[in-house]
Write a protein that holds these residues in place. Structure first.
Motif, PDB file in Angstrom:
ATOM      1  N   SER A  21     -59.201  -3.323   1.101  1.00  0.00           N
ATOM      2  CA  SER A  21     -58.278  -2.056   0.728  1.00  0.00           C
ATOM      3  C   SER A  21     -57.987  -1.362   1.796  1.00  0.00           C
ATOM      4  O   SER A  21     -58.608  -1.190   2.650  1.00  0.00           O
ATOM      5  N   ILE A  22     -56.832  -0.509   1.614  1.00  0.00           N
ATOM      6  CA  ILE A  22     -56.502   0.485   2.454  1.00  0.00           C
ATOM      7  C   ILE A  22     -57.683   1.714   2.864  1.00  0.00           C
ATOM      8  O   ILE A  22     -57.898   1.929   4.123  1.00  0.00           O
ATOM      9  N   ALA A  23     -58.454   1.873   1.960  1.00  0.00           N
ATOM     10  CA  ALA A  23     -59.546   2.819   1.967  1.00  0.00           C
ATOM     11  C   ALA A  23     -60.346   2.110   2.930  1.00  0.00           C
ATOM     12  O   ALA A  23     -61.213   2.675   3.671  1.00  0.00           O
ATOM     13  N   GLN A  24     -60.780   0.796   2.771  1.00  0.00           N
ATOM     14  CA  GLN A  24     -61.804   0.218   3.660  1.00  0.00           C
ATOM     15  C   GLN A  24     -61.295  -0.005   5.016  1.00  0.00           C
ATOM     16  O   GLN A  24     -61.915   0.118   6.167  1.00  0.00           O
ATOM     17  N   ILE A  25     -59.893  -0.329   5.085  1.00  0.00           N
ATOM     18  CA  ILE A  25     -59.372  -0.182   6.634  1.00  0.00           C
ATOM     19  C   ILE A  25     -59.557   1.035   7.426  1.00  0.00           C
ATOM     20  O   ILE A  25     -59.944   0.924   8.259  1.00  0.00           O
ATOM     21  N   GLU A  26     -59.276   2.162   6.618  1.00  0.00           N
ATOM     22  CA  GLU A  26     -59.042   3.553   7.156  1.00  0.00           C
ATOM     23  C   GLU A  26     -60.597   3.593   7.474  1.00  0.00           C
ATOM     24  O   GLU A  26     -60.859   4.431   8.655  1.00  0.00           O
ATOM     25  N   GLN A  27     -61.658   3.430   6.858  1.00  0.00           N
ATOM     26  CA  GLN A  27     -63.098   3.695   7.000  1.00  0.00           C
ATOM     27  C   GLN A  27     -63.329   2.863   8.366  1.00  0.00           C
ATOM     28  O   GLN A  27     -64.261   3.445   9.073  1.00  0.00           O
ATOM     29  N   GLN A  28     -62.870   1.532   8.382  1.00  0.00           N
ATOM     30  CA  GLN A  28     -63.216   0.790   9.544  1.00  0.00           C
ATOM     31  C   GLN A  28     -62.663   1.376  11.088  1.00  0.00           C
ATOM     32  O   GLN A  28     -63.190   1.130  11.750  1.00  0.00           O
ATOM     33  N   PHE A  40     -52.376  -1.111  19.429  1.00  0.00           N
ATOM     34  CA  PHE A  40     -53.000  -1.946  18.705  1.00  0.00           C
ATOM     35  C   PHE A  40     -54.224  -1.460  18.296  1.00  0.00           C
ATOM     36  O   PHE A  40     -54.825  -0.352  19.380  1.00  0.00           O
ATOM     37  N   ILE A  41     -54.991  -1.660  17.513  1.00  0.00           N
ATOM     38  CA  ILE A  41     -56.522  -1.468  17.001  1.00  0.00           C
ATOM     39  C   ILE A  41     -57.415  -2.452  16.736  1.00  0.00           C
ATOM     40  O   ILE A  41     -56.891  -3.572  16.241  1.00  0.00           O
ATOM     41  N   ILE A  42     -58.628  -2.565  17.252  1.00  0.00           N
ATOM     42  CA  ILE A  42     -59.537  -3.556  16.734  1.00  0.00           C
ATOM     43  C   ILE A  42     -60.691  -2.824  16.007  1.00  0.00           C
ATOM     44  O   ILE A  42     -61.287  -1.895  16.261  1.00  0.00           O
ATOM     45  N   ILE A  43     -60.666  -3.645  14.754  1.00  0.00           N
ATOM     46  CA  ILE A  43     -61.953  -2.985  13.829  1.00  0.00           C
ATOM     47  C   ILE A  43     -63.001  -4.249  13.744  1.00  0.00           C
ATOM     48  O   ILE A  43     -62.602  -5.369  13.819  1.00  0.00           O
ATOM     49  N   ASN A  44     -64.155  -3.747  13.438  1.00  0.00           N
ATOM     50  CA  ASN A  44     -65.169  -4.866  13.160  1.00  0.00           C
ATOM     51  C   ASN A  44     -64.733  -5.601  11.830  1.00  0.00           C
ATOM     52  O   ASN A  44     -64.081  -4.727  10.769  1.00  0.00           O
TER      53      ASN A  44
END
Length: 169
Positions: A21-28, A40-44
């Motif tokens: 979800s967008i909330a999960q993405i923002e948290q990551q 660009f961004i790299i998230i786990n």
């Protein structure tokens, strides 16, 4: 096509919104790696991992892509002080990629890199896909005690590939 290959069920060209979800993405994003120019961004990858011990996802950060299209996904396997084990696994992955991407241009790689964390040697291969994008497969041999050697498999879009090339200059 690069989009036909998956790491932990995720492909280049997918929407990250299919997984988070967008909330999960923002948290990551709070713990992600944002490139200096913020393009660009790299998230786990927080999903349950079945094959890899660690996974990351790359997407555009600025300007924000409202569809959150994935431009890169990687998987990492750790090898505690065992570069021979990493190279053995590399050969097995390479055999699979030779079949999967038989029409790709393959280039063997050996690099000496220097980061703030120390020196790293890498061994591997890059597969340049005719339809665009590439697969970078390599072992990282860390020379610093306490760091685990690792096998990295990176799938990347043509756009992300071009972006990384400009950063190397």
């Amino acid at each position: 096509d690069i989009g036909d290959f998956q790491i932990e069920g995720i492909s280049v060209g997918d929407s990250l919104l299919d997984y988070l979800s967008i909330a999960q993405i923002e948290q990551q994003e709070q713990n992600g790696y944002l490139y200096k120019d913020k393009k660009f961004i790299i998230i786990n990858n927080p999903s349950n991992l079945n094959v890899y011990e660690q996974s990351g996802i790359v997407y555009k950060y600025k300007p924000r892509d409202k569809k959150y299209i994935i431009h890169g996904v990687d998987g990492i396997l750790k090898f505690s002080n065992n570069i021979k084990g990493c190279k053995k696994e590399l050969k097995e992955f390479e055999s699979e990629l030779d079949i999967t991407f038989k029409d790709a241009r393959k280039k063997r790689t050996k690099r000496n890199l220097k980061y703030a964390t120390g020196k790293i040697k890498t061994y591997g291969a890059i597969y340049y896909i005719k339809s665009g994008g590439y697969v970078d497969l390599y072992c990282e041999d860390f020379h610093k005690k306490g760091w685990k050697n690792q096998l990295v498999v990176l799938l990347a879009s043509q756009e992300y590939r071009e972006y990384l090339k400009t950063r190397e200059k």
